[in-house]
Design an enzyme around this catalytic site. Structure first.
Site, short mmCIF file in Angstrom:
data_model
loop_
_atom_site.label_atom_id
_atom_site.label_comp_id
_atom_site.label_asym_id
_atom_site.label_seq_id
_atom_site.Cartn_x
_atom_site.Cartn_y
_atom_site.Cartn_z
N HIS A 172 -8.13 -4.74 -0.98
CA HIS A 172 -6.84 -4.26 -0.51
C HIS A 172 -6.09 -5.31 0.31
O HIS A 172 -4.85 -5.38 0.25
CB HIS A 172 -7.06 -3.01 0.35
CG HIS A 172 -5.84 -2.18 0.53
ND1 HIS A 172 -5.16 -1.60 -0.52
CD2 HIS A 172 -5.15 -1.82 1.65
CE1 HIS A 172 -4.12 -0.92 -0.06
NE2 HIS A 172 -4.09 -1.04 1.25
N SER A 208 0.83 -1.20 0.00
CA SER A 208 0.00 0.00 0.00
C SER A 208 0.87 1.25 0.00
O SER A 208 1.62 1.48 -0.95
CB SER A 208 -0.97 -0.04 1.18
OG SER A 208 -1.95 0.95 1.08
N ASP A 230 -10.20 -3.30 -5.00
CA ASP A 230 -9.53 -2.54 -3.94
C ASP A 230 -10.07 -1.12 -3.87
O ASP A 230 -9.94 -0.35 -4.84
CB ASP A 230 -8.02 -2.51 -4.22
CG ASP A 230 -7.21 -1.97 -3.05
OD1 ASP A 230 -7.78 -1.27 -2.20
OD2 ASP A 230 -6.00 -2.24 -3.01
#
Length: 690
Positions: free
Chosen positions: A659, A539, A624
Site C-alpha cells: 500500500h 487510497s 497491497d
C-alpha cells in the site's frame, strides 16, 4: 497512437439485494492466474510506451527532489533511559541506520540495526518497530519483505550482536498501527499481536525470550471481525494497553508491565458508539471520550475503578474545539486539540487541568505533530512543526514556561528561499452551503488569470486530516508555475466530529461534492481552469478522485489515483479482504438494503459509463493488503472499454510492494517523479493527449 492493452471480458453475475450486476473483470482477482500477471505486465509496458517521452523529465525531477534531501543526515537524538537514541542516513543509501550513545552524545556510537544490510537482496523492505529492552540489553524489531504488512519479529542480543534462535512471523505493527512489539519491564518478556487469515490484527500473545513461540500464551483474542486489536506501552512504563478499534466504538484493556504473569483487565467494556482513549498518570487514567460529547471531552478515573461510572469530567465538551488526544508526563498533561481546522497543543497542570497554556504557532496554516517523547519525567515537549512553505522544524517546548528551543530545521541542500512562496487559506462553498477550507501554496508573483497548472489533493475518510505540511518534492511543481491546493473536505476531522460524520455512510457523497466545489472555486477565483486542473488522491483519497471524475468528467484535465479504492460494493461484500469488516461503519454494509443502494450509487467502478474522461494515471501494489491490486486494475480495464476519447489512461503496478509503495527513499522519489512528469506533461505543456 500506441495500442493499449485490452483485458478480456468474462461474465461474472453478482446478485445482491435484488439487483444483478455483471462484473466482467472479476477474474483479475485471480493473482495466481498467469493471465492476470500478463495483463498487468501489458499495462506496465503500455505505460512505458506512452510516458516514454517523459523519461528525461522524470530524471530531471528525480535529480531535483534528490537534491533537496540532505542525504547524510540524522534525527535529533532522544533520551530513553540511560541512552540517546537516533537514526541516521548515509550518502547514497536508501534506509536508516538505528543508533544509540550511552550517557551523553559524546559517547561512542553503537549501531543497533542497519536497515540497509537487512534490505540487501530484497526489492522491498519495511521495518515496523525497533524496540530496545528496558535494561538496554536486547533489541526486538519487526521486518516485512513483501509489502503485505505481515511482519516477522526478530530479537538481538546487543552485547554479542547475535540473533536469538526464535522468530515470530505474521505479526502486526505497520506504520499505520500502534505497537508492533512491547517489552515487559523484566527485559525477558515481549508482547506482540498476530494476524488472522484476513490480515486483521486480532490476538495478543506473551513470549519469553529464548523459548519456543509455539508455546506462547494467548492473552487476548479479539473475536469480533469489525475490530482491530492494537497495543502500546504507557509513557511511565507502568502498563501494556490494548486498544480495540472499530469505526465508531473503542475498548481498552491494561496489564502490569512490572509483572510478566499479569492478566489484562478491561477498562471500560465496549458500548456501541462509545469511543475513548486513555493515558496513565500516577494511579489515574486521563480519558478522552465522546460520552455525550460529539467533539470529545476529558475525564479522569482511578486505575482501581476505571469503568465509565467512575469517570469524572475535567474538561467539558466544546462545540468549537475537537479534543483529539491526551499524553501524560510526570508534571504535565498535554492535550491535542483542533479548532478551525488547525491543531492546537494545550499543556495542563495534572492537579488542575483547567490551569493550562495554549502553544502559539507563527503561521495561519500549519502542521504540528508530537514526536515520540519517550521520557516521562521531563519538562520538555518535543514537536515537529511545518507549513506549506516552512521546512520541518523539530522544537523542544519548555512545558513550564512555553519557551521554544529549535533543535533542527530540515536542510534543503540545493537551496530554498521561503520568501519566494505564498501560502493561503481560502474557503469554497459546498452545494449545501458548508464552507470547505482550502490550503494553497504557489510561487510569489503568480497571476490569477486562469492559466496556472494546478494540483488539488484530498482524502476525506476515517476522520483523517491532510494538514498543510512541508513536502520538499512538491517544489518541483511550484517552481514550474503550479498551484498546489489541499481540500479539507468532509469525511476528515478537520472541522470537528460533525465534519467527519458529514462524510461517511449516507453522507459520503458530501466528500465528493465538497471536492468538486473546491475545484470549481479555484477556477472561479482565477487560480486555474478546467484545462489546467489536475487532482490527486491516495487510497480512500483514490476513491475521492475517481468518484469525482465519474461525477464530473468535464471538470478535470488530469487525475492521479494512487492505490485507489474504486470497487466499493464488491470489496465491502467480501469479509476475507483485510479491513472490510472493520469498515462497514465507515462506508456501509452491503447486507443492509439502504446502505447497499447508497454505496452502489457512487462506487466509481459501478458507475463507469460511455463518456469522455480526463487523462488518468492509476497506481497499485501487487501485495497491497489494504486496497487490493485488482481494484485499480479492474477500474482501468472497465474505463478503457467505455471511454469515448483518446485521452491517456495508464496503470502502474509495483510488483514488489504494497500500500505504501516502494520502501527505499530513492525508489520512492522515482515514483513521485513519474507522477509529477505525468501532471506536468498534461497540465503545463501543449500536449493534451497521447
Amino acid at each position: 497512437m500506441p495500442s493499449f492493452p485490452t483485458a478480456p471480458k468474462r461474465d461474472h453475475l453478482i446478485t445482491q439485494r435484488g439487483k444483478t450486476r455483471n462484473d466482467e473483470y472479476y477474474w483479475l482477482r485471480e493473482k495466481e492466474n498467469p493471465e492476470v500477471l500478463g495483463y498487468l505486465r501489458a499495462e506496465s509496458d503500455y505505460l512505458e510506451e506512452v510516458l516514454g517521452h517523459t523519461k528525461p523529465l522524470q530524471e530531471t525531477l528525480f535529480a531535483e527532489m534528490k537534491g533537496r534531501l540532505k542525504e547524510a543526515d540524522s534525527s535529533v537524538p532522544e533520551k530513553r533511559g540511560g541512552y540517546f537514541h537516533y537514526s541516521r542516513m548515509e550518502q547514497g543509501k536508501s534506509y536508516p541506520i538505528y543508533c544509540r550513545r550511552k550517557g551523553s552524545l559524546e559517547s561512542p556510537e553503537e549501531i543497533l540495526l542497519d536497515h540497509n544490510a537487512l534490505a540487501e537482496g530484497h526489492d522491498f523492505s519495511s521495518i515496523g518497530a525497533v524496540e530496545v529492552s528496558p535494561d538496554g540489553s536486547k533489541l526486538a524489531y519487526t521486518l516485512d519483505y513483501e509489502g503485505n504488512e505481515a511482519y516477522t519479529i526478530h530479537i538481538r542480543d546487543l552485547a554479542t550482536g547475535k540473533l536469538y534462535d526464535e522468530t515470530i512471523p505474521n505479526t502486526s505493527g505497520s506504520v499505520y498501527e500502534l505497537g508492533g512489539v512491547e517489552w515487559a519491564n523484566d527485559s525477558e518478556t515481549i508482547y506482540y499481536i498476530t494476524l488472522d487469515d484476513a490480515l486483521r490484527s486480532d490476538k495478543l500473545h506473551r513470549h519469553k525470550i529464548g523459548s519456543d513461540p509455539a508455546s506462547d500464551e494467548l492473552l487476548v483474542h479479539e473475536g469480533d471481525p469489525s475490530y482491530f486489536l492494537w497495543m502500546y506501552k504507557t509513557r511511565d512504563d507502568r502498563y501494556i494497553m490494548t486498544y480495540h478499534h472499530s469505526t465508531n466504538t473503542r475498548e481498552m484493556r491494561f496489564l502490569s508491565a512490572d509483572d510478566p504473569n499479569s492478566e489484562p483487565r478491561v477498562m471500560q467494556a465496549r458500548v456501541s458508539g462509545l469511543e475513548y482513549f486513555a493515558a496513565h498518570h500516577n494511579g489515574k487514567f486521563y480519558i478522552v471520550n465522546n460520552d455525550g460529547a460529539k467533539n470529545f471531552k476529558l475525564s479522569v478515573a482511578p486505575v482501581e475503578r476505571p469503568a465509565k461510572e467512575n469517570w469524572v469530567e475535567v474538561i467539558p465538551h466544546r462545540e468549537d474545539v475537537l479534543l483529539e488526544g491526551v499524553s501524560a508526563f510526570q508534571h504535565h498533561i498535554v492535550l491535542r486539540e483542533r479548532k478551525d481546522g488547525l491543531r492546537q497543543i494545550r499543556i495542563c497542570n495534572p492537579g488542575n487541568v483547567t490551569d493550562s497554556r495554549l502553544t502559539q504557532f507563527p503561521e495561519p496554516a500549519y502542521s504540528v505533530e508530537l514526536e515520540n517523547n519517550p521520557e516521562f519525567d521531563t519538562r520538555l515537549l518535543r514537536i515537529s512543526y511545518s507549513s506549506l512553505i516552512t521546512p520541518t522544524t523539530i522544537v523542544d517546548i519548555d512545558m513550564n514556561t512555553g519557551a521554544w528551543e529549535v533543535k533542527k530545521t530540515t536542510e534543503i541542500p540545493s537551496g530554498y528561499n521561503q520568501e519566494e512562496y505564498v501560502s493561503e487559506r481560502i474557503h469554497a462553498t459546498a452545494p449545501d452551503g458548508a464552507r470547505v477550507p482550502i490550503s494553497i501554496v504557489y510561487k510569489k508573483g503568480l497571476a490569477r488569470d486562469g492559466k496556472n497548472p494546478t494540483l488539488l489533493h484530498g482524502y476525506g475518510a476515517y476522520g483523517a486530516i491532510v494538514d498543510a505540511d512541508f513536502v520538499s518534492s512538491r517544489f518541483s511543481l511550484l517552481d514550474r508555475g503550479f498551484v498546489f491546493a489541499i481540500g479539507h473536505i468532509r469525511g476528515g476531522l478537520d472541522m470537528g466530529r460533525a465534519w467527519y460524520e458529514g462524510g461517511r455512510v449516507f453522507n459520503k457523497k458530501n466528500s465528493f461534492t465538497d471536492f468538486i466545489a473546491c475545484a470549481e472555486h479555484l477556477i472561479k477565483e482565477g487560480y486555474t481552469s478546467k484545462e489546467k486542473l489536475g487532482i490527486m488522491g491516495v487510497s480512500a483519497g483514490g476513491l475521492l478522485v475517481t468518484a469525482s471524475l465519474i461525477m464530473r468528467p468535464d471538470l478535470f484535465q488530469a487525475v492521479v489515483a494512487k492505490v485507489a479504492f474504486t470497487d466499493v460494493v464488491t470489496s465491502m461484500s467480501d469479509p476475507t479482504i483485510p479491513l472490510t469488516t472493520l469498515e462497514w461503519n465507515e462506508w456501509g454494509n452491503p447486507e443492509i438494503q439502504e446502505e447497499f443502494e447508497y454505496m452502489i450509487s457512487y462506487s466509481p467502478y459501478d458507475n463507469i459509463r460511455a463518456n469522455s474522461y480526463p487523462n488518468i494515471l492509476l497506481t497499485t501494489g501487487l501485495n497491497d493488503p489494504r486496497v487490493a491490486y485488482w481494484e485499480p486494475a479492474k477500474f482501468a480495464a472497465r474505463l478503457r472499454a467505455n471511454k469515448t476519447d483518446d485521452t491517456l489512461l495508464a496503470l502502474k503496478t509495483n510488483y514488489s510492494a504494497g500500500h505504501a509503495g516502494s520502501s527505499g527513499r530513492y525508489d520512492h522519489l522515482k515514483e513521485i517523479a513519474l507522477e509529477y512528469a505525468f501532471l506536468i506533461d498534461q497540465l503545463a505543456s501543449e500536449r493534451k493527449s497521447v
